[in-house]
Design a protein around this motif. Structure first.
Motif, mmCIF file in Angstrom:
data_model
loop_
_atom_site.group_PDB
_atom_site.id
_atom_site.type_symbol
_atom_site.label_atom_id
_atom_site.label_comp_id
_atom_site.label_asym_id
_atom_site.label_seq_id
_atom_site.Cartn_x
_atom_site.Cartn_y
_atom_site.Cartn_z
ATOM 1 N N PHE A 14 0.826 -1.142 0.038
ATOM 2 C CA PHE A 14 -0.197 -0.038 0.025
ATOM 3 C C PHE A 14 0.688 1.185 -0.061
ATOM 4 C CE2 PHE A 14 1.203 -0.693 4.374
ATOM 5 C CZ PHE A 14 1.103 0.568 5.122
ATOM 6 N N ARG A 107 -3.208 2.613 6.455
ATOM 7 C CA ARG A 107 -3.923 1.642 5.436
ATOM 8 C C ARG A 107 -5.206 1.591 5.422
ATOM 9 N NH1 ARG A 107 -6.302 -0.828 3.067
ATOM 10 N NH2 ARG A 107 -6.312 -3.322 2.021
ATOM 11 N N ARG A 112 -5.350 0.905 -0.407
ATOM 12 C CA ARG A 112 -3.961 0.573 -0.866
ATOM 13 C C ARG A 112 -3.442 1.546 -1.839
ATOM 14 N NH1 ARG A 112 -3.223 -4.868 -0.324
ATOM 15 N NH2 ARG A 112 -4.964 -6.409 -0.340
#
Length: 232
Positions: A14, A107, A112
């Motif tokens: 990510f 995150r 992502r």
């Protein structure tokens, strides 16, 4: 027992902060910040009297939140209290729950691809409980927390709610040394993420970092939990 609604955050690569690629394993994040009614179970269970939850932590006297309604985010808790609560709850559940790391929080909030906000790259009026008037991003400013879960349009890619607005959320990391996440008894600043009901839209970006000593309390501060354990 506090009922937690877990959301799975799939592992993998990510985008973190300004274009840095990071990788995390799958974890679970609570859909909402910890509420007053959930935190009250810790108090009623004698959590402030039991020394086992407070190792390497500074134990304060409990403080009544300004807005005590059961379904609002618990405010007026410092980092030490959030960690003690997570230790107690882990013992009750039989698996570890804890504060998120900065990477886990970001995150969940940015997906992502590193979105600016949980829902996309532009602030959308009515998607979060913030001071929209401050940065001319809308007309809403409630001047307080309200019930969790009432901003469905502000959901993250996986469906986590209230990641921006309502309350700044404590993370495990030290602000100046983000690789340090353990409780070591020092007063080094800890990280806060997500902005609050009193913040403008620029502070509500998913990449924004704030800080406070771990003993700091505020009507703007709260927390949510994560777990790396398998959850049925």
């Amino acid at each position: 027992m506090p009922a937690l609604d877990w959301v799975e955050i799939p592992g993998g690569d990510f985008i973190y902060q300004e274009g840095k690629k990071r990788n995390l394993p799958t974890f679970h994040m609570a859909r909402y910040p910890v509420t007053n009614v959930q935190y009250q179970t810790f108090i009623k269970a004698g959590g402030y009297r039991d020394e086992s939850w407070w190792e390497n932590l500074v134990r304060p006297e409990t403080q009544v939140p300004r807005w005590p309604q059961g379904n609002r985010p618990r405010t007026n808790v410092n980092w030490y209290e959030a960690v003690a609560f997570s230790r107690w709850l882990s013992a009750q559940l039989g698996y570890e729950v804890r504060l998120p790391t900065e990477e886990e929080w970001e995150r969940a909030a940015r997906g992502r691809v590193g979105r600016q906000y949980p829902w996309g790259d532009r602030y959308e009026s009515g998607s979060a409980n913030i001071d929209e008037k401050a940065a001319y991003s809308g007309q809403c400013y409630l001047k307080q927390t309200i019930a969790v879960g009432v901003y469905p349009h502000g959901a993250s890619a996986e469906g986590v709610l209230d990641l921006v607005g309502h309350v700044w959320e404590w993370c495990l990391n030290k602000y100046e040394q983000p690789e340090r996440i353990v409780a070591d008894g020092t007063e080094a600043n800890r990280v806060l993420r997500g902005a609050s009901w009193h913040s403008d839209s620029s502070l509500a970006r998913g990449s924004t970092r704030d800080r406070c000593p771990p003993g700091g309390r505020s009507v703007n501060f709260g927390f949510r939990l994560v777990s790396s354990a398998p959850i049925a």
